[in-house]
Design a protein around this motif. Structure first.
Motif, mmCIF file in Angstrom:
data_model
loop_
_atom_site.group_PDB
_atom_site.id
_atom_site.type_symbol
_atom_site.label_atom_id
_atom_site.label_comp_id
_atom_site.label_asym_id
_atom_site.label_seq_id
_atom_site.Cartn_x
_atom_site.Cartn_y
_atom_site.Cartn_z
ATOM 1 N N THR A 266 0.841 -1.195 0.000
ATOM 2 C CA THR A 266 0.000 0.000 0.000
ATOM 3 C C THR A 266 0.872 1.239 0.000
ATOM 4 O O THR A 266 1.756 1.387 0.853
ATOM 5 C CB THR A 266 -0.930 0.026 1.226
ATOM 6 N N ASP A 267 0.623 2.106 -0.965
ATOM 7 C CA ASP A 267 1.286 3.408 -1.019
ATOM 8 C C ASP A 267 0.359 4.435 -0.388
ATOM 9 O O ASP A 267 -0.822 4.522 -0.741
ATOM 10 C CB ASP A 267 1.591 3.816 -2.461
ATOM 11 N N THR A 268 0.911 5.210 0.540
ATOM 12 C CA THR A 268 0.115 6.219 1.242
ATOM 13 C C THR A 268 0.832 7.556 1.197
ATOM 14 O O THR A 268 2.028 7.642 1.453
ATOM 15 C CB THR A 268 -0.115 5.819 2.708
ATOM 16 N N VAL A 269 0.070 8.595 0.882
ATOM 17 C CA VAL A 269 0.551 9.970 0.964
ATOM 18 C C VAL A 269 -0.340 10.674 1.967
ATOM 19 O O VAL A 269 -1.566 10.635 1.870
ATOM 20 C CB VAL A 269 0.507 10.680 -0.405
ATOM 21 N N ALA A 270 0.274 11.293 2.955
ATOM 22 C CA ALA A 270 -0.487 11.925 4.034
ATOM 23 C C ALA A 270 -0.040 13.372 4.231
ATOM 24 O O ALA A 270 1.155 13.657 4.359
ATOM 25 C CB ALA A 270 -0.311 11.147 5.337
ATOM 26 N N PHE A 271 -1.025 14.272 4.265
ATOM 27 C CA PHE A 271 -0.773 15.672 4.592
ATOM 28 C C PHE A 271 -1.166 15.868 6.054
ATOM 29 O O PHE A 271 -2.304 15.641 6.436
ATOM 30 C CB PHE A 271 -1.600 16.599 3.700
ATOM 31 N N VAL A 272 -0.187 16.283 6.872
ATOM 32 C CA VAL A 272 -0.436 16.385 8.315
ATOM 33 C C VAL A 272 0.009 17.753 8.815
ATOM 34 O O VAL A 272 1.075 18.248 8.431
ATOM 35 C CB VAL A 272 0.333 15.290 9.096
ATOM 36 N N GLU A 273 -0.796 18.336 9.689
ATOM 37 C CA GLU A 273 -0.428 19.612 10.291
ATOM 38 C C GLU A 273 0.403 19.386 11.549
ATOM 39 O O GLU A 273 0.185 18.429 12.286
ATOM 40 C CB GLU A 273 -1.684 20.425 10.607
ATOM 41 N N LYS A 274 1.347 20.312 11.779
ATOM 42 C CA LYS A 274 2.243 20.210 12.931
ATOM 43 C C LYS A 274 1.807 21.195 14.020
ATOM 44 O O LYS A 274 1.435 22.333 13.740
ATOM 45 C CB LYS A 274 3.688 20.505 12.513
ATOM 46 N N PHE A 275 1.880 20.712 15.265
ATOM 47 C CA PHE A 275 1.513 21.537 16.412
ATOM 48 C C PHE A 275 2.543 21.359 17.520
ATOM 49 O O PHE A 275 3.264 20.364 17.564
ATOM 50 C CB PHE A 275 0.140 21.130 16.968
ATOM 51 N N ARG A 276 2.585 22.314 18.432
ATOM 52 C CA ARG A 276 3.228 22.138 19.724
ATOM 53 C C ARG A 276 2.126 21.708 20.676
ATOM 54 O O ARG A 276 1.120 22.420 20.816
ATOM 55 C CB ARG A 276 3.866 23.444 20.215
ATOM 56 N N TYR A 289 5.237 10.147 2.956
ATOM 57 C CA TYR A 289 4.984 8.957 2.137
ATOM 58 C C TYR A 289 5.260 7.715 2.972
ATOM 59 O O TYR A 289 6.242 7.645 3.714
ATOM 60 C CB TYR A 289 5.887 8.936 0.904
ATOM 61 N N LEU A 290 4.382 6.751 2.848
ATOM 62 C CA LEU A 290 4.543 5.475 3.558
ATOM 63 C C LEU A 290 4.208 4.335 2.612
ATOM 64 O O LEU A 290 3.182 4.370 1.918
ATOM 65 C CB LEU A 290 3.603 5.419 4.768
ATOM 66 N N ASN A 291 5.087 3.340 2.570
ATOM 67 C CA ASN A 291 4.797 2.124 1.817
ATOM 68 C C ASN A 291 4.801 0.957 2.793
ATOM 69 O O ASN A 291 5.781 0.737 3.503
ATOM 70 C CB ASN A 291 5.833 1.877 0.716
ATOM 71 N N THR A 292 3.712 0.248 2.854
ATOM 72 C CA THR A 292 3.635 -0.912 3.743
ATOM 73 C C THR A 292 3.483 -2.164 2.910
ATOM 74 O O THR A 292 2.669 -2.236 1.985
ATOM 75 C CB THR A 292 2.434 -0.793 4.699
ATOM 76 N N MET A 293 4.297 -3.138 3.255
ATOM 77 C CA MET A 293 4.241 -4.432 2.574
ATOM 78 C C MET A 293 3.967 -5.512 3.594
ATOM 79 O O MET A 293 4.459 -5.474 4.725
ATOM 80 C CB MET A 293 5.572 -4.726 1.857
ATOM 81 N N ASP A 294 3.170 -6.480 3.238
ATOM 82 C CA ASP A 294 2.842 -7.580 4.139
ATOM 83 C C ASP A 294 4.081 -8.337 4.590
ATOM 84 O O ASP A 294 4.120 -8.929 5.665
ATOM 85 C CB ASP A 294 1.871 -8.550 3.464
ATOM 86 N N LEU A 295 5.160 -8.286 3.758
ATOM 87 C CA LEU A 295 6.353 -9.061 4.061
ATOM 88 C C LEU A 295 7.119 -8.496 5.252
ATOM 89 O O LEU A 295 7.753 -9.231 6.000
ATOM 90 C CB LEU A 295 7.288 -9.084 2.830
ATOM 91 N N THR A 296 7.058 -7.170 5.436
ATOM 92 C CA THR A 296 7.882 -6.554 6.462
ATOM 93 C C THR A 296 7.082 -5.888 7.569
ATOM 94 O O THR A 296 7.477 -5.909 8.723
ATOM 95 C CB THR A 296 8.794 -5.483 5.838
ATOM 96 N N GLY A 297 5.954 -5.279 7.217
ATOM 97 C CA GLY A 297 5.191 -4.539 8.208
ATOM 98 C C GLY A 297 5.922 -3.292 8.675
ATOM 99 O O GLY A 297 5.554 -2.654 9.648
ATOM 100 N N ASP A 298 7.015 -2.933 7.967
ATOM 101 C CA ASP A 298 7.819 -1.782 8.363
ATOM 102 C C ASP A 298 7.041 -0.498 8.107
ATOM 103 O O ASP A 298 6.414 -0.341 7.067
ATOM 104 C CB ASP A 298 9.116 -1.777 7.548
ATOM 105 N N GLU A 299 7.092 0.416 9.065
ATOM 106 C CA GLU A 299 6.403 1.695 8.893
ATOM 107 C C GLU A 299 7.405 2.829 9.042
ATOM 108 O O GLU A 299 7.574 3.390 10.108
ATOM 109 C CB GLU A 299 5.258 1.849 9.894
ATOM 110 N N ARG A 300 8.062 3.127 7.945
ATOM 111 C CA ARG A 300 8.968 4.274 7.907
ATOM 112 C C ARG A 300 8.348 5.321 6.999
ATOM 113 O O ARG A 300 8.031 5.059 5.837
ATOM 114 C CB ARG A 300 10.339 3.873 7.369
#
Length: 384
Positions: A266-276, A289-300
Motif C-alpha cells: 500500500t502506497d500512502t501519501v499523508a498531509f499532516v499539520e504540525k503543532f506544539r 509517504y509510507l509504503n507498507t508491505m505484508d512481508l515486512t510490516g515496516d512503517e517508515r
C-alpha cells in the motif's frame, strides 16, 4: 582482580555527632534560603527538607536521649537565621552563593526519588501507602530519574538497598507490609526504630507530594492538549506539553493498494499539520509517504515536503486527496452537464487531479525508500 581490605589500614573513624550537626545546620540554612528566595522549584525544597529530617533522625539515634533536643534546636535556629537575609545584592545582582545553593537543593530531589524507589519496594515490604494513580505517577517519575541519572543513580540507591535489607524487620513492625511475618529485630538495631519511623513517614509524604504534582501536570496537559490520541510524535519524543507533534487524527490521507508477485503493498501519501502540544496554533505542515508491505510490516515515513519550498501547501493537500479547486476546463465541462450528473463529474475530476499529484509523490517516496535515505518513525500518543 579485586583486592581485599588492607588489614593494616586504620579502622574507619567513628561518626562525629558535632560535625554532623554542623553539617545539618548548614543544610537547614541552605534549604531555608532556597525556599525564601524561590531559587528552585518548591518540590526540590520539599526533597531537601525531607532529606534533612531523615538525617536529623539518624543523628538523634547516635546521641544520648538527653541531648537529642539539641539537634532540633540547632536545625530550627539555622532555618530561622535566613529570615532577614536579602535575596539579592544591593545592585540587584544574584548573591555569590545562589548557584551553589540552588544546585545542592535540586540534587536532593533525585536522591529522595531513590528513597521512594528503594524503600517503597519489596525490600521493605512495600510499606508505603499510595493509591494506584499515585503509584503509576511515581513509577513513571522513578523511571525518568533513573534514565536521566544513569549510573549515578546507584550513588543513592545502593546504600539504601543495604539499609533496607538490614532494617526490614523494623519497617515491617512499624508499618503493616506485604510480608507474612516480620523478621526478628536484633537488639543492636532497636535504637534505629525512631529513624526508620521517620524515614517511612517522610519518604511516603514526599512521594505523595511528587505524585500530586505529576498528576496535576498530567491533568493540565490533558486539558490543554485535548484528545492526545489524535497526535503522533517523531521517534522517541514523549507526548508532553510543547512537544512538536503531528495531528495525524486530522490528516488528509490518500492510499492505493496493489497486488504483485511479492504480495500486497500500500502506497500512502499523508498531509499532516504540525503543532506544539497544548498550543492551538499550528506551526507548520508536512507531507509524508509510507509504503507498507505484508512481508515486512515496516512503517517508515519519508518526508516529501514540509512548510513550503518546491511544493506548496495546496500541492501537498492535492496529493493527499484534498482538492478544493478544479481546472478551468474541468469547471466548464461540468457546468455543461445536466444537474444530476454534476456531483459525480466533480468527484471524478478531483480524483483525476489527485492521481496526477499522488503518482508523482509516490515516485519521490519510492526513490527515498530505495536509497534508504532518512525515514521517520511516528509514535502514537496514548491517554495513559
Amino acid at each position: 582482580m579485586a583486592q581485599g581490605t588492607d588489614p593494616r589500614a586504620p579502622a574507619p573513624a567513628a561518626p562525629n555527632p558535632n560535625a554532623i550537626l554542623a553539617e545539618l545546620s548548614n543544610v537547614a540554612q541552605i534549604t531555608a534560603a532556597a525556599k525564601k528566595c524561590n531559587w528552585t522549584y518548591p518540590i526540590n525544597v520539599t526533597a531537601s527538607e525531607a532529606m534533612l529530617a531523615i538525617r536529623a533522625a539518624d543523628l538523634k539515634a547516635m546521641v544520648p536521649p538527653d541531648v537529642r533536643g539539641q539537634v532540633d534546636t540547632a536545625v530550627a535556629q539555622a532555618t530561622a537565621s535566613v529570615t532577614e537575609m536579602a535575596c539579592k545584592q544591593a545592585d540587584g545582582s544574584d548573591l555569590p552563593q545562589q548557584h551553589q545553593i540552588t544546585m545542592f537543593v535540586m540534587d536532593q530531589y533525585w536522591r529522595m526519588i531513590a528513597h521512594v524507589d528503594v524503600l517503597g519496594s519489596l525490600r521493605w515490604g512495600e510499606v508505603f501507602h499510595y493509591t494506584p494513580e499515585e503509584r503509576a505517577a511515581l513509577d513513571k517519575e522513578i523511571a525518568h530519574i533513573k534514565e536521566f541519572k544513569g549510573y549515578g543513580y546507584n550513588e543513592a540507591a545502593n546504600p539504601l538497598e543495604t539499609l533496607a535489607d538490614k532494617t526490614q524487620g523494623l519497617a515491617c513492625r512499624e508499618r503493616a507490609s506485604n510480608v507474612e511475618r516480620c523478621r526478628t529485630v536484633p537488639a543492636e538495631l532497636e535504637g534505629s526504630a525512631p529513624t526508620v519511623k521517620t524515614m517511612i513517614e517522610v519518604t511516603e509524604a514526599f512521594g505523595k507530594a511528587v505524585a500530586a504534582e505529576k498528576i496535576k501536570e498530567k491533568q493540565a496537559a490533558a486539558a490543554a492538549i485535548g484528545d492526545v490520541t489524535q497526535f503522533r510524535v517523531i521517534g522517541d519524543e514523549t507526548c508532553t506539553l510543547d512537544t512538536l507533534a503531528l495531528k495525524y487524527g486530522d490528516a488528509k490521507i490518500h492510499s492505493v493498494t496493489r497486488e504483485d508477485t511479492f504480495g500486497s503493498s500500500t502506497d500512502t501519501v499523508a498531509f499532516v499539520e504540525k503543532f506544539r502540544l497544548g498550543k492551538p496554533e499550528r506551526v507548520g505542515w508536512i507531507l509524508l509517504y509510507l509504503n507498507t508491505m505484508d512481508l515486512t510490516g515496516d512503517e517508515r515515513y519519508f518526508v516529501l515536503a514540509q512548510d513550503g519550498g518546491e511544493w506548496s501547501e495546496e500541492d501537498a493537500r492535492i496529493g493527499a486527496g484534498d482538492v478544493t479547486d478544479l481546472y478551468a476546463a474541468q469547471v466548464a465541462l461540468i457546468d455543461s452537464l445536466p444537474a444530476s450528473e454534476k456531483a459525480a463529474a466533480t468527484e471524478k475530476a478531483k480524483a483525476a487531479i489527485t492521481e496526477t499529484y499522488f503518482t508523482n509523490f509516490v515516485s519521490m517516496g519510492l526513490m527515498q525508500a530505495i536509497n534508504g535515505s532518512g525515514g521517520l518513525q511516528l509514535t502514537p500518543c496514548t491517554a495513559d
